[in-house]
Write a protein that holds these residues in place. Structure first.
Motif, PDB file in Angstrom:
ATOM      1  N   TYR A 149      15.899  -4.839  59.718  1.00  0.00           N
ATOM      2  CA  TYR A 149      17.312  -4.483  60.031  1.00  0.00           C
ATOM      3  C   TYR A 149      18.024  -3.535  59.331  1.00  0.00           C
ATOM      4  CZ  TYR A 149      16.265  -8.738  63.041  1.00  0.00           C
ATOM      5  OH  TYR A 149      15.964  -9.256  63.634  1.00  0.00           O
ATOM      6  N   GLY A 150      17.237  -3.162  58.074  1.00  0.00           N
ATOM      7  CA  GLY A 150      17.725  -2.009  57.090  1.00  0.00           C
ATOM      8  C   GLY A 150      17.566  -2.740  55.706  1.00  0.00           C
ATOM      9  N   GLU A 151      18.144  -1.867  54.749  1.00  0.00           N
ATOM     10  CA  GLU A 151      17.760  -2.271  53.455  1.00  0.00           C
ATOM     11  C   GLU A 151      19.157  -2.552  52.635  1.00  0.00           C
ATOM     12  OE1 GLU A 151      14.954   0.187  50.664  1.00  0.00           O
ATOM     13  OE2 GLU A 151      16.851   0.568  49.903  1.00  0.00           O
ATOM     14  N   PHE A 152      19.068  -3.500  51.781  1.00  0.00           N
ATOM     15  CA  PHE A 152      20.254  -3.980  51.143  1.00  0.00           C
ATOM     16  C   PHE A 152      19.751  -3.708  49.438  1.00  0.00           C
ATOM     17  CE2 PHE A 152      20.308  -6.765  54.629  1.00  0.00           C
ATOM     18  CZ  PHE A 152      21.558  -6.769  55.222  1.00  0.00           C
ATOM     19  N   LEU A 153      20.919  -3.612  48.671  1.00  0.00           N
ATOM     20  CA  LEU A 153      20.779  -3.383  47.296  1.00  0.00           C
ATOM     21  C   LEU A 153      21.153  -4.571  46.784  1.00  0.00           C
ATOM     22  CD1 LEU A 153      19.646  -1.439  45.197  1.00  0.00           C
ATOM     23  CD2 LEU A 153      22.117  -0.751  44.952  1.00  0.00           C
ATOM     24  N   PHE A 154      20.074  -5.441  46.129  1.00  0.00           N
ATOM     25  CA  PHE A 154      20.423  -6.838  45.346  1.00  0.00           C
ATOM     26  C   PHE A 154      20.657  -6.285  43.859  1.00  0.00           C
ATOM     27  CE2 PHE A 154      19.298  -8.756  49.144  1.00  0.00           C
ATOM     28  CZ  PHE A 154      19.703  -9.923  49.104  1.00  0.00           C
ATOM     29  N   CYS A 183      17.577  -4.128  42.832  1.00  0.00           N
ATOM     30  CA  CYS A 183      16.194  -3.980  43.631  1.00  0.00           C
ATOM     31  C   CYS A 183      16.608  -3.926  45.049  1.00  0.00           C
ATOM     32  CB  CYS A 183      15.204  -5.520  43.275  1.00  0.00           C
ATOM     33  SG  CYS A 183      16.146  -6.914  43.629  1.00  0.00           S
ATOM     34  N   PRO A 184      16.032  -3.059  45.686  1.00  0.00           N
ATOM     35  CA  PRO A 184      16.030  -2.989  47.224  1.00  0.00           C
ATOM     36  C   PRO A 184      15.294  -4.074  48.052  1.00  0.00           C
ATOM     37  CG  PRO A 184      14.439  -1.393  46.183  1.00  0.00           C
ATOM     38  CD  PRO A 184      14.999  -2.003  44.975  1.00  0.00           C
ATOM     39  N   TYR A 185      16.153  -4.355  48.833  1.00  0.00           N
ATOM     40  CA  TYR A 185      15.713  -5.526  49.643  1.00  0.00           C
ATOM     41  C   TYR A 185      15.515  -5.088  50.956  1.00  0.00           C
ATOM     42  CZ  TYR A 185      15.203 -10.422  51.401  1.00  0.00           C
ATOM     43  OH  TYR A 185      14.962 -11.633  51.986  1.00  0.00           O
ATOM     44  N   ILE A 207      25.166  -8.461  46.170  1.00  0.00           N
ATOM     45  CA  ILE A 207      24.768  -7.734  47.247  1.00  0.00           C
ATOM     46  C   ILE A 207      25.697  -6.533  47.470  1.00  0.00           C
ATOM     47  CG2 ILE A 207      24.159  -7.486  49.602  1.00  0.00           C
ATOM     48  CD1 ILE A 207      23.367 -10.728  49.791  1.00  0.00           C
ATOM     49  N   ASP A 208      25.127  -5.239  47.347  1.00  0.00           N
ATOM     50  CA  ASP A 208      25.963  -3.905  47.545  1.00  0.00           C
ATOM     51  C   ASP A 208      27.220  -4.157  46.457  1.00  0.00           C
ATOM     52  OD1 ASP A 208      24.218  -3.004  49.326  1.00  0.00           O
ATOM     53  OD2 ASP A 208      25.137  -3.848  50.928  1.00  0.00           O
ATOM     54  N   GLU A 209      26.814  -4.545  45.419  1.00  0.00           N
ATOM     55  CA  GLU A 209      27.916  -4.710  44.388  1.00  0.00           C
ATOM     56  C   GLU A 209      28.933  -5.856  44.278  1.00  0.00           C
ATOM     57  OE1 GLU A 209      29.008  -0.900  42.899  1.00  0.00           O
ATOM     58  OE2 GLU A 209      27.202   0.170  43.321  1.00  0.00           O
ATOM     59  N   PRO A 215       7.932  -7.525  58.099  1.00  0.00           N
ATOM     60  CA  PRO A 215       8.149  -8.411  56.876  1.00  0.00           C
ATOM     61  C   PRO A 215       9.117  -7.926  55.999  1.00  0.00           C
ATOM     62  CG  PRO A 215       6.359  -7.032  56.598  1.00  0.00           C
ATOM     63  CD  PRO A 215       6.778  -6.656  58.043  1.00  0.00           C
ATOM     64  N   VAL A 216       9.678  -8.810  55.153  1.00  0.00           N
ATOM     65  CA  VAL A 216      10.788  -8.838  54.052  1.00  0.00           C
ATOM     66  C   VAL A 216       9.757  -8.490  52.687  1.00  0.00           C
ATOM     67  CG1 VAL A 216      12.708  -9.882  52.926  1.00  0.00           C
ATOM     68  CG2 VAL A 216      12.353 -10.099  55.438  1.00  0.00           C
ATOM     69  N   THR A 217      10.286  -7.396  52.056  1.00  0.00           N
ATOM     70  CA  THR A 217       9.625  -7.101  50.782  1.00  0.00           C
ATOM     71  C   THR A 217      10.537  -6.940  49.454  1.00  0.00           C
ATOM     72  OG1 THR A 217       9.333  -4.785  51.371  1.00  0.00           O
ATOM     73  CG2 THR A 217       7.495  -6.408  51.738  1.00  0.00           C
ATOM     74  N   THR A 218      10.420  -7.379  48.384  1.00  0.00           N
ATOM     75  CA  THR A 218      11.310  -7.069  47.336  1.00  0.00           C
ATOM     76  C   THR A 218      10.758  -7.262  45.984  1.00  0.00           C
ATOM     77  OG1 THR A 218      13.377  -6.863  46.633  1.00  0.00           O
ATOM     78  CG2 THR A 218      12.633  -9.043  47.221  1.00  0.00           C
TER      79      THR A 218
END
Length: 70
Positions: free
Chosen positions: A22-27, A16-18, A53-55, A1-4
């Motif tokens: 497939y891994g985490e992105f920083l939104f 917020c981390p997303y 996304i990632d600044e 599942p995708v959570t944020t």
């Protein structure tokens, strides 16, 4: 599942981390404006924000929430 968890507060930038399978992105959510409209049968909330996304700027977005009376 995708959570944020996204937080919107006018004039503020929230990170917020997303998490995805497939891994985490920083939104980043930079809230430009929040407007409330109320009538007899409904409440409407409109949120305008910029997403990073990632600044890096990714998109200008809008959420519209309608709450209707039963």
């Amino acid at each position: 599942p995708v959570t944020t968890k996204m937080t919107y507060k006018k004039g503020e930038n929230h990170l917020c981390p997303y998490q995805t399978p497939y891994g985490e992105f920083l939104f980043g959510m930079n809230t430009k404006d929040i407007r409330f409209f109320e009538s007899e049968n409904q409440i409407r909330v409109i949120v305008d924000y910029a997403m990073e996304i990632d600044e890096e700027h990714f998109a200008d977005c809008q959420i519209i929430i309608k709450i209707l009376s039963a």
